[in-house]
Write a protein that holds these residues in place. Structure first.
Motif, mmCIF file in Angstrom:
data_model
loop_
_atom_site.group_PDB
_atom_site.id
_atom_site.type_symbol
_atom_site.label_atom_id
_atom_site.label_comp_id
_atom_site.label_asym_id
_atom_site.label_seq_id
_atom_site.Cartn_x
_atom_site.Cartn_y
_atom_site.Cartn_z
ATOM 1 N N ASP A 154 50.713 26.384 53.181
ATOM 2 C CA ASP A 154 49.399 26.454 52.551
ATOM 3 C C ASP A 154 49.460 27.456 51.408
ATOM 4 N N SER A 155 48.467 27.372 50.545
ATOM 5 C CA SER A 155 48.456 28.229 49.365
ATOM 6 C C SER A 155 47.028 28.603 49.021
ATOM 7 N N ARG A 156 46.834 29.836 48.645
ATOM 8 C CA ARG A 156 45.540 30.316 48.163
ATOM 9 C C ARG A 156 45.779 30.851 46.761
ATOM 10 N N THR A 157 45.031 30.315 45.797
ATOM 11 C CA THR A 157 45.231 30.675 44.393
ATOM 12 C C THR A 157 43.902 31.098 43.776
ATOM 13 N N VAL A 158 43.911 32.210 43.094
ATOM 14 C CA VAL A 158 42.741 32.663 42.353
ATOM 15 C C VAL A 158 42.931 32.243 40.903
ATOM 16 N N LEU A 159 41.982 31.465 40.391
ATOM 17 C CA LEU A 159 42.035 30.985 39.010
ATOM 18 C C LEU A 159 40.951 31.669 38.190
ATOM 19 N N VAL A 160 41.296 32.030 36.981
ATOM 20 C CA VAL A 160 40.386 32.748 36.095
ATOM 21 C C VAL A 160 40.157 31.912 34.850
ATOM 22 N N GLY A 161 38.890 31.811 34.415
ATOM 23 C CA GLY A 161 38.594 31.157 33.144
ATOM 24 C C GLY A 161 39.219 31.947 32.014
ATOM 25 N N TRP A 162 39.929 31.254 31.122
ATOM 26 C CA TRP A 162 40.670 31.943 30.070
ATOM 27 C C TRP A 162 40.553 31.180 28.771
ATOM 28 N N ASN A 163 40.192 31.885 27.721
ATOM 29 C CA ASN A 163 40.143 31.311 26.386
ATOM 30 C C ASN A 163 41.464 31.639 25.704
ATOM 31 N N ALA A 164 42.275 30.614 25.508
ATOM 32 C CA ALA A 164 43.618 30.813 24.953
ATOM 33 C C ALA A 164 43.588 31.180 23.472
ATOM 34 N N VAL A 165 42.475 30.904 22.794
ATOM 35 C CA VAL A 165 42.373 31.233 21.376
ATOM 36 C C VAL A 165 42.029 32.706 21.199
ATOM 37 N N THR A 166 40.980 33.172 21.900
ATOM 38 C CA THR A 166 40.545 34.560 21.755
ATOM 39 C C THR A 166 41.294 35.516 22.684
ATOM 40 N N LYS A 167 42.057 34.942 23.628
ATOM 41 C CA LYS A 167 42.811 35.739 24.607
ATOM 42 C C LYS A 167 41.887 36.600 25.470
ATOM 43 N N THR A 188 37.140 25.655 48.283
ATOM 44 C CA THR A 188 37.141 26.551 47.135
ATOM 45 C C THR A 188 35.829 27.302 47.115
ATOM 46 N N LYS A 189 35.905 28.518 46.648
ATOM 47 C CA LYS A 189 34.719 29.337 46.469
ATOM 48 C C LYS A 189 34.956 30.163 45.225
ATOM 49 N N SER A 190 34.088 30.011 44.295
ATOM 50 C CA SER A 190 34.233 30.641 42.979
ATOM 51 C C SER A 190 35.477 30.086 42.315
ATOM 52 N N PHE A 191 36.466 30.284 42.362
ATOM 53 C CA PHE A 191 37.645 29.624 41.883
ATOM 54 C C PHE A 191 38.826 30.153 42.652
ATOM 55 N N THR A 192 38.578 30.409 43.920
ATOM 56 C CA THR A 192 39.677 30.651 44.832
ATOM 57 C C THR A 192 39.943 29.309 45.487
ATOM 58 N N VAL A 193 41.107 28.776 45.264
ATOM 59 C CA VAL A 193 41.447 27.437 45.734
ATOM 60 C C VAL A 193 42.376 27.553 46.942
ATOM 61 N N PHE A 194 42.027 26.861 48.028
ATOM 62 C CA PHE A 194 42.874 26.824 49.209
ATOM 63 C C PHE A 194 43.403 25.410 49.360
ATOM 64 N N GLN A 195 44.726 25.280 49.545
ATOM 65 C CA GLN A 195 45.359 23.978 49.694
ATOM 66 C C GLN A 195 46.309 24.013 50.875
ATOM 67 N N GLU A 196 46.520 22.828 51.482
ATOM 68 C CA GLU A 196 47.494 22.696 52.553
ATOM 69 C C GLU A 196 48.458 21.572 52.218
ATOM 70 N N MET A 197 49.726 21.750 52.568
ATOM 71 C CA MET A 197 50.735 20.708 52.457
ATOM 72 C C MET A 197 50.923 20.164 53.873
ATOM 73 N N ILE A 198 50.570 18.887 54.061
ATOM 74 C CA ILE A 198 50.505 18.297 55.391
ATOM 75 C C ILE A 198 51.456 17.113 55.486
ATOM 76 N N ASP A 199 52.219 17.055 56.573
ATOM 77 C CA ASP A 199 53.058 15.883 56.863
ATOM 78 C C ASP A 199 52.138 14.798 57.402
ATOM 79 N N LEU A 200 52.041 13.684 56.700
ATOM 80 C CA LEU A 200 51.117 12.614 57.077
ATOM 81 C C LEU A 200 51.495 11.930 58.385
ATOM 82 N N ASP A 201 52.767 11.952 58.740
ATOM 83 C CA ASP A 201 53.189 11.274 59.971
ATOM 84 C C ASP A 201 52.875 12.083 61.217
#
Length: 130
Positions: A96-109, A76-89
């Motif tokens: 894989d997935s790359r997601t950008v997450l943003v800080g959000w105040n649900a009260v003040t929108k 992750t860097k800043s809040f870009t999250v990289f994930q992998e789905m891996i077969d353990l066997d």
């Protein structure tokens, strides 16, 4: 962080593969565990939370009912999250997935700057400077 995932019967489509909509749900489980274990946030409160600004998923190999998969939080860097789905066997990367997450105040929108305490915990876990 590795999150073991138990596939359920209703995760699989008529072709015997996990249906596409379920992938993002499973990636979200991995992100939630990261928030709990690294950031110490058991549940985002109503004021400070994160929302997905964008998400991209690559599908490489279908996931089947008998596959043992995990979500491995690999970067992750800043809040870009990289994930992998891996077969353990087989150590095969199924998706894989790359997601950008943003800080959000649900009260003040309104968005907010990611708190320094979160940045410090992420930097320690990911071993990169702030």
């Amino acid at each position: 962080i590795t999150t073991p995932i138990q596939l359920r019967f209703n995760d699989i489509d008529i072709q015997g593969h996990m249906y596409n909509g379920q992938y993002q749900h499973i990636f979200d489980l991995g992100k939630n565990e990261y928030f709990e274990r690294i950031l110490g946030i058991e549940q985002m409160d109503g004021a400070q939370t994160v929302v997905t600004a964008s998400s991209t998923t690559n599908f490489y190999v279908p996931v089947g009912m008998k596959d043992r998969i995990v979500i491995e939080r690999v970067g992750t860097k800043s809040f870009t999250v990289f994930q992998e789905m891996i077969d353990l066997d087989t150590d095969t990367v199924k998706a894989d997935s790359r997601t950008v997450l943003v800080g959000w105040n649900a009260v003040t929108k309104e968005s907010f700057a990611i708190p320094d305490v979160w940045r410090e915990k992420i930097a320690r876990e990911e071993r990169f400077p702030r």
